[in-house]
Design a protein around this motif. Structure first.
Motif, PDB file in Angstrom:
ATOM      1  N   GLY A  29      33.138  -5.835 -28.971  1.00 34.50           N
ATOM      2  CA  GLY A  29      31.634  -5.559 -28.960  1.00 34.50           C
ATOM      3  C   GLY A  29      30.514  -5.222 -28.046  1.00 34.50           C
ATOM      4  O   GLY A  29      29.329  -6.338 -28.174  1.00 34.50           O
ATOM      5  N   SER A  30      30.337  -4.391 -26.473  1.00 32.55           N
ATOM      6  CA  SER A  30      30.186  -5.189 -25.447  1.00 32.55           C
ATOM      7  C   SER A  30      28.886  -3.608 -25.615  1.00 32.55           C
ATOM      8  O   SER A  30      28.608  -2.854 -25.673  1.00 32.55           O
ATOM      9  CB  SER A  30      31.022  -4.776 -24.377  1.00 32.55           C
ATOM     10  OG  SER A  30      29.953  -4.456 -22.974  1.00 32.55           O
ATOM     11  N   PRO A  31      27.636  -4.388 -25.484  1.00 33.89           N
ATOM     12  CA  PRO A  31      26.749  -3.725 -25.349  1.00 33.89           C
ATOM     13  C   PRO A  31      26.150  -2.853 -23.622  1.00 33.89           C
ATOM     14  O   PRO A  31      25.796  -1.977 -23.520  1.00 33.89           O
ATOM     15  CB  PRO A  31      25.194  -4.093 -25.515  1.00 33.89           C
ATOM     16  CG  PRO A  31      25.809  -5.788 -24.813  1.00 33.89           C
ATOM     17  CD  PRO A  31      27.038  -6.020 -24.762  1.00 33.89           C
ATOM     18  N   GLY A  32      27.241  -3.030 -23.149  1.00 33.29           N
ATOM     19  CA  GLY A  32      26.977  -2.586 -21.044  1.00 33.29           C
ATOM     20  C   GLY A  32      27.690  -3.829 -20.622  1.00 33.29           C
ATOM     21  O   GLY A  32      27.547  -4.847 -20.421  1.00 33.29           O
ATOM     22  N   MET A  33      28.382  -3.076 -19.470  1.00 31.21           N
ATOM     23  CA  MET A  33      28.353  -4.205 -18.271  1.00 31.21           C
ATOM     24  C   MET A  33      27.861  -3.818 -16.861  1.00 31.21           C
ATOM     25  O   MET A  33      28.278  -4.899 -16.183  1.00 31.21           O
ATOM     26  CB  MET A  33      30.772  -3.677 -18.386  1.00 31.21           C
ATOM     27  CG  MET A  33      30.965  -4.024 -18.865  1.00 31.21           C
ATOM     28  SD  MET A  33      32.959  -4.095 -18.852  1.00 31.21           S
ATOM     29  CE  MET A  33      33.030  -5.489 -17.925  1.00 31.21           C
TER      30      MET A  33
ATOM     31  N   PHE B 274      38.406 -12.826 -21.784  1.00 31.35           N
ATOM     32  CA  PHE B 274      38.070 -12.814 -22.261  1.00 31.35           C
ATOM     33  C   PHE B 274      36.347 -12.192 -23.007  1.00 31.35           C
ATOM     34  O   PHE B 274      35.637 -13.714 -23.078  1.00 31.35           O
ATOM     35  CB  PHE B 274      38.535 -12.245 -24.206  1.00 31.35           C
ATOM     36  CG  PHE B 274      40.069 -12.736 -23.739  1.00 31.35           C
ATOM     37  CD1 PHE B 274      40.850 -11.100 -24.554  1.00 31.35           C
ATOM     38  CD2 PHE B 274      40.860 -13.142 -23.276  1.00 31.35           C
ATOM     39  CE1 PHE B 274      41.985 -11.120 -24.184  1.00 31.35           C
ATOM     40  CE2 PHE B 274      41.923 -13.103 -23.069  1.00 31.35           C
ATOM     41  CZ  PHE B 274      42.724 -12.227 -23.448  1.00 31.35           C
ATOM     42  N   CYS B 275      35.504 -11.435 -22.914  1.00 34.45           N
ATOM     43  CA  CYS B 275      33.901 -11.677 -23.189  1.00 34.45           C
ATOM     44  C   CYS B 275      33.594 -10.993 -24.529  1.00 34.45           C
ATOM     45  O   CYS B 275      33.926  -9.439 -24.261  1.00 34.45           O
ATOM     46  CB  CYS B 275      33.363 -10.771 -21.605  1.00 34.45           C
ATOM     47  SG  CYS B 275      34.504 -11.153 -20.198  1.00 34.45           S
ATOM     48  N   HIS B 276      32.468 -11.216 -24.912  1.00 35.29           N
ATOM     49  CA  HIS B 276      32.493 -11.006 -26.387  1.00 35.29           C
ATOM     50  C   HIS B 276      30.521 -10.996 -26.362  1.00 35.29           C
ATOM     51  O   HIS B 276      29.712 -11.417 -25.626  1.00 35.29           O
ATOM     52  CB  HIS B 276      32.543 -12.362 -27.258  1.00 35.29           C
ATOM     53  CG  HIS B 276      31.973 -11.636 -28.333  1.00 35.29           C
ATOM     54  ND1 HIS B 276      30.725 -11.840 -29.586  1.00 35.29           N
ATOM     55  CD2 HIS B 276      31.532 -10.132 -30.034  1.00 35.29           C
ATOM     56  CE1 HIS B 276      30.272 -11.293 -31.109  1.00 35.29           C
ATOM     57  NE2 HIS B 276      31.449 -11.022 -30.662  1.00 35.29           N
ATOM     58  N   SER B 277      30.053  -9.212 -26.295  1.00 34.49           N
ATOM     59  CA  SER B 277      28.983  -9.537 -26.588  1.00 34.49           C
ATOM     60  C   SER B 277      27.949  -9.062 -25.070  1.00 34.49           C
ATOM     61  O   SER B 277      28.277  -8.985 -24.409  1.00 34.49           O
ATOM     62  CB  SER B 277      27.995  -9.753 -27.687  1.00 34.49           C
ATOM     63  OG  SER B 277      27.102  -9.034 -28.312  1.00 34.49           O
ATOM     64  N   TYR B 278      27.163  -9.788 -25.185  1.00 36.73           N
ATOM     65  CA  TYR B 278      25.858 -10.343 -24.689  1.00 36.73           C
ATOM     66  C   TYR B 278      27.018 -10.986 -23.454  1.00 36.73           C
ATOM     67  O   TYR B 278      26.633 -10.535 -21.617  1.00 36.73           O
ATOM     68  CB  TYR B 278      25.347 -11.288 -24.694  1.00 36.73           C
ATOM     69  CG  TYR B 278      24.109 -11.267 -23.138  1.00 36.73           C
ATOM     70  CD1 TYR B 278      22.640  -9.616 -23.061  1.00 36.73           C
ATOM     71  CD2 TYR B 278      23.819 -12.163 -22.527  1.00 36.73           C
ATOM     72  CE1 TYR B 278      22.562 -10.107 -22.255  1.00 36.73           C
ATOM     73  CE2 TYR B 278      23.139 -12.364 -21.400  1.00 36.73           C
ATOM     74  CZ  TYR B 278      22.402 -11.360 -21.418  1.00 36.73           C
ATOM     75  OH  TYR B 278      21.261 -11.400 -20.250  1.00 36.73           O
ATOM     76  N   GLY B 279      28.298 -11.731 -23.555  1.00 32.63           N
ATOM     77  CA  GLY B 279      28.629 -12.490 -22.388  1.00 32.63           C
ATOM     78  C   GLY B 279      29.722 -11.227 -21.712  1.00 32.63           C
ATOM     79  O   GLY B 279      29.654 -11.250 -20.943  1.00 32.63           O
ATOM     80  N   SER B 280      29.186  -9.643 -22.213  1.00 32.89           N
ATOM     81  CA  SER B 280      30.394  -9.295 -21.426  1.00 32.89           C
ATOM     82  C   SER B 280      29.120  -9.017 -20.128  1.00 32.89           C
ATOM     83  O   SER B 280      29.666  -7.694 -19.307  1.00 32.89           O
ATOM     84  CB  SER B 280      30.626  -7.715 -22.181  1.00 32.89           C
ATOM     85  OG  SER B 280      29.417  -7.179 -23.130  1.00 32.89           O
ATOM     86  N   VAL B 281      28.297  -8.414 -20.457  1.00 38.90           N
ATOM     87  CA  VAL B 281      27.084  -8.455 -19.473  1.00 38.90           C
ATOM     88  C   VAL B 281      27.187  -9.813 -18.233  1.00 38.90           C
ATOM     89  O   VAL B 281      27.119  -8.843 -17.058  1.00 38.90           O
ATOM     90  CB  VAL B 281      25.729  -8.676 -19.881  1.00 38.90           C
ATOM     91  CG1 VAL B 281      25.138  -7.931 -18.373  1.00 38.90           C
ATOM     92  CG2 VAL B 281      25.519  -7.867 -21.261  1.00 38.90           C
ATOM     93  N   VAL B 282      27.685 -10.635 -18.399  1.00 37.24           N
ATOM     94  CA  VAL B 282      27.771 -11.685 -17.813  1.00 37.24           C
ATOM     95  C   VAL B 282      29.269 -11.454 -16.540  1.00 37.24           C
ATOM     96  O   VAL B 282      29.141 -11.178 -15.719  1.00 37.24           O
ATOM     97  CB  VAL B 282      28.308 -13.037 -17.784  1.00 37.24           C
ATOM     98  CG1 VAL B 282      28.792 -13.848 -17.499  1.00 37.24           C
ATOM     99  CG2 VAL B 282      26.559 -13.441 -19.157  1.00 37.24           C
ATOM    100  N   CYS B 283      30.103 -10.868 -17.743  1.00 40.49           N
ATOM    101  CA  CYS B 283      30.947 -10.509 -17.457  1.00 40.49           C
ATOM    102  C   CYS B 283      31.090  -9.204 -16.030  1.00 40.49           C
ATOM    103  O   CYS B 283      32.500  -9.345 -15.174  1.00 40.49           O
ATOM    104  CB  CYS B 283      31.906 -10.524 -18.187  1.00 40.49           C
ATOM    105  SG  CYS B 283      32.729 -11.752 -18.777  1.00 40.49           S
TER     106      CYS B 283
END
Length: 347
Positions: free
Chosen positions: A261-265, A236-245
């Motif tokens: 709450g993703s800014p993009g992946m 589960f990836c929140h915000s900037y963490g979704s860029v990491v994922c």
């Protein structure tokens, strides 16, 4: 038309940043903590067991796991006592040994910001005091769990904010604790703040440098879980963490990849992630992330919105989540959906 408008906005954003005007100027540039854990030089030089120890900087988690399986209990204890900072952060080392090693390292630290992490009963899977500090904590019995989840946070998270009391569901500990409470028996959740996150809305948040460093560390975490014989996780990836994922997706071995709450992946669509995991996306209408241009121009921005239909992710209901950090709040439809995903459902 909407995507065209956002592209124009992103170009304007890129021009603003490159020109050095105000734009994204309310953040502090961070230097990623990378490489092997503290104390690695002493570990490499130690001949106490009469054999070479696995190099923390180059040994794979599988190699680390094989090494520890060949040791007696006494030998494992010797390494824990002599090198707690290495043992506690060595992906592939036995879970129980890592918990004890990190408890020892935390008790030896005299920094006030780490005091709460040393409380009895906490299962600290990783603790690196360098920089702003990195931490991973386990909720539940990871050894016996049938389902494992990993929570990856976004900006402004470090050892000092890992379990802060304000904005609880924007912290890794708060998100993981809430997910664990919502799931049934046989589940375990890892709150993973194992990378250097951006601070504020500066260039770090708009670019992928910190995410690239974090992706490598996240992939090592999940490889370590696999090497220790644990189930493949839902991440589960929140915000900037979704860029990491997004950058780590192809190497995570995850069953599910959930972004909120993703800014993009840093991918154009689900296919671009190169993962066999089910990909999910949640975004509440009141989340300010919707005002961020979901494009990538000249290295700024993180690409399309994963919650847009054309991205191809499965949509997670989030109508009653509030703002950017309300997705794990108790009683929300998003948390109920997350729990179902964590338990292998919602197919």
């Amino acid at each position: 038309m909407r995507r065209f408008a956002r592209t124009l906005a992103a170009v304007a954003l890129a021009t603003t940043v490159v020109a050095g005007t105000a734009g994204w100027a309310s953040g502090t540039t961070q230097r990623a903590v990378t490489g092997p854990p503290p104390g690695s030089a002493s570990w490499r030089a130690d001949g106490v067991l009469g054999r070479e120890l696995p190099d923390p900087g180059s040994a794979t988690p599988s190699q680390v796991a094989l090494f520890f399986r060949a040791l007696s209990g006494t030998e494992q204890e010797t390494l824990l006592q002599r090198h707690p900072s290495v043992v506690g952060n060595l992906d592939g080392a036995p879970l129980e040994l890592r918990y004890r090693a990190n408890a020892r390292a935390l008790h030896a630290s005299h920094e006030p910001r780490f005091r709460s992490l040393a409380a009895p009963g906490r299962q600290i899977l990783a603790f690196d005091p360098r920089g702003r500090g990195q931490v991973a904590e386990v909720f539940g019995d990871l050894r016996s769990a049938r389902h494992v989840s990993v929570v990856v946070p976004g900006s402004d998270i470090d050892a000092g904010t890992f379990d802060r009391r304000r904005d609880v569901y924007g912290t890794p500990a708060g998100m993981a604790r809430s997910l664990y409470a919502e799931t049934g028996a046989g589940n375990a959740v890892i709150a993973w703040a194992g990378y250097t996150t951006p601070v504020g809305l500066g260039l770090d948040a708009a670019t992928g440098g910190l995410a690239e460093a974090g992706a490598e560390r996240l992939a090592r975490l999940t490889a370590g879980l696999a090497a220790d014989g644990l189930p493949a996780p839902a991440v589960f990836c929140h915000s900037y963490g979704s860029v990491v994922c997004g950058l780590a997706a192809s190497g995570l071995g995850a069953t599910d990849l959930v972004v909120l709450g993703s800014p993009g992946m840093r991918a154009d669509d689900v296919a671009g992630l190169h993962t066999g995991a089910r990909v999910w996306a949640a975004k509440d209408d009141t989340d300010w992330i919707d005002d961020v241009p979901h494009v990538e121009v000249a290295g700024l921005g993180h690409g399309p919105d994963p919650a847009d239909e054309e991205f191809g992710a499965r949509r997670v209901p989030a109508e009653d989540a509030e703002g950017h950090t309300g997705y794990f709040a108790p009683g929300t439809d998003s948390l109920r959906a997350f729990a179902a995903i964590a338990e292998g459902g919602s197919r």
